[in-house]
Design an enzyme around this catalytic site. Structure first.
Site, mmCIF file in Angstrom:
data_model
loop_
_atom_site.group_PDB
_atom_site.id
_atom_site.type_symbol
_atom_site.label_atom_id
_atom_site.label_comp_id
_atom_site.label_asym_id
_atom_site.label_seq_id
_atom_site.Cartn_x
_atom_site.Cartn_y
_atom_site.Cartn_z
ATOM 1 N N ASN A 84 14.893 82.864 28.777
ATOM 2 C CA ASN A 84 14.186 83.049 30.108
ATOM 3 C C ASN A 84 13.180 84.204 30.109
ATOM 4 O O ASN A 84 14.229 85.248 29.417
ATOM 5 C CB ASN A 84 14.818 82.544 31.244
ATOM 6 C CG ASN A 84 15.096 81.780 31.575
ATOM 7 O OD1 ASN A 84 14.485 80.101 31.308
ATOM 8 N ND2 ASN A 84 16.692 81.492 32.085
ATOM 9 N N HIS A 85 11.868 84.011 30.242
ATOM 10 C CA HIS A 85 11.047 85.257 30.795
ATOM 11 C C HIS A 85 10.961 85.306 32.113
ATOM 12 O O HIS A 85 10.802 83.978 33.229
ATOM 13 C CB HIS A 85 9.997 85.135 30.162
ATOM 14 C CG HIS A 85 9.869 85.463 28.456
ATOM 15 N ND1 HIS A 85 8.889 86.249 27.699
ATOM 16 C CD2 HIS A 85 11.133 85.307 27.467
ATOM 17 C CE1 HIS A 85 8.991 86.020 26.889
ATOM 18 N NE2 HIS A 85 9.903 85.183 26.646
ATOM 19 N N LEU A 86 10.446 86.314 32.718
ATOM 20 C CA LEU A 86 9.813 86.783 33.780
ATOM 21 C C LEU A 86 8.656 85.879 34.715
ATOM 22 O O LEU A 86 7.874 86.186 33.729
ATOM 23 C CB LEU A 86 10.102 88.493 34.625
ATOM 24 C CG LEU A 86 10.116 88.694 35.888
ATOM 25 C CD1 LEU A 86 11.470 88.121 36.537
ATOM 26 C CD2 LEU A 86 9.444 89.660 36.348
ATOM 27 N N THR A 92 4.312 87.061 31.485
ATOM 28 C CA THR A 92 5.867 86.874 30.938
ATOM 29 C C THR A 92 6.223 87.974 30.256
ATOM 30 O O THR A 92 7.085 87.637 29.718
ATOM 31 C CB THR A 92 5.203 85.367 30.581
ATOM 32 O OG1 THR A 92 4.643 85.205 29.850
ATOM 33 C CG2 THR A 92 4.943 84.830 32.173
#
Length: 221
Positions: A84-86, A92
């Protein structure tokens, strides 16, 4: 195993002449991966590399839990939460992982990325060729994941899903029959009982499987 002509759940290669098939329980070393008895992976090229090639981005505390008697075709891949990326800001890009000032100024952001928790697979689940399971998904007992499916949400027990993103194709049995099968929970029977009734498990009806469970005093509820 107690004199029965059945596979040893702790034998890596249950079919000596077919190294492409491995039981996952004796293969796994990561504390974040749990696999039940008799669940196998079939891959002509990289069967013993499942932990490295098929469970990706397992950097956090989230676990991959797979039940008993599951069948995983080649290319079955579990994407874990570390992928997952922010997404709360404009970019991102994961600046934090490159260290230095980037990490010092953003580590709190990376540490607070929301997680969907463990990825949990029930028992007697069949994964077709090159299926992909996204983080935090829960797949119910008896489900079938069609080849090439990308599973982004939970899959109910005894449901067939396919496509990208995966959608319900059909429910394998009626609600009443699914309830019977979940109460019978044949995958929890002693292996002696499974062996004695393996033909019924493979070719019988939900009612017939439930009758065995009742007769053996193994029916839940």
């Amino acid at each position: 195993m107690r004199g029965l002509a059945v596979p040893d759940p702790n034998e890596l290669h249950p079919l000596p002449d077919h190294p492409r098939v491995v039981l996952l329980k004796p293969l796994i070393t990561s504390p974040n991966i749990e696999v039940g008895d008799f669940t196998y992976y079939d891959d002509p090229d990289h069967a013993t590399h499942f932990e490295r090639r098929n469970v990706l981005y397992s950097y956090g505390d989230e676990k991959l839990i797979i039940g008993r008697y599951c069948a995983l075709a080649a290319g079955t891949t579990f994407i874990m939460a570390g992928a997952n990326h922010l997404t709360t800001g404009v970019s991102t890009f994961p600046f934090t992982i490159f260290g230095g000032d980037w990490a010092e100024n953003t580590v709190d952001l990376l540490m607070n990325i929301p997680t969907k928790g463990d990825t949990v697979v029930g028992n007697d689940v069949w994964f077709g060729y090159r299926t992909t399971i996204m983080p935090g998904v829960r797949i119910g007992d008896g489900a079938i994941i069609a080849s090439g499916a990308v599973v982004v949400g939970d899959v109910p027990p005894y449901t067939v899903v396919g496509g990208n993103p995966a959608k319900v194709v059909k429910q394998r049995y009626s609600d009443e029959e699914v309830e019977l099968l979940l109460r019978a929970a044949w995958w929890e029977w002693p292996v002696e009982v499974v062996t004695a009734h393996v033909r019924t498990i493979m070719a019988g009806t939900p009612g017939e499987v439930a009758d065995v469970a009742r007769g053996e005093g193994l029916m839940r509820g």
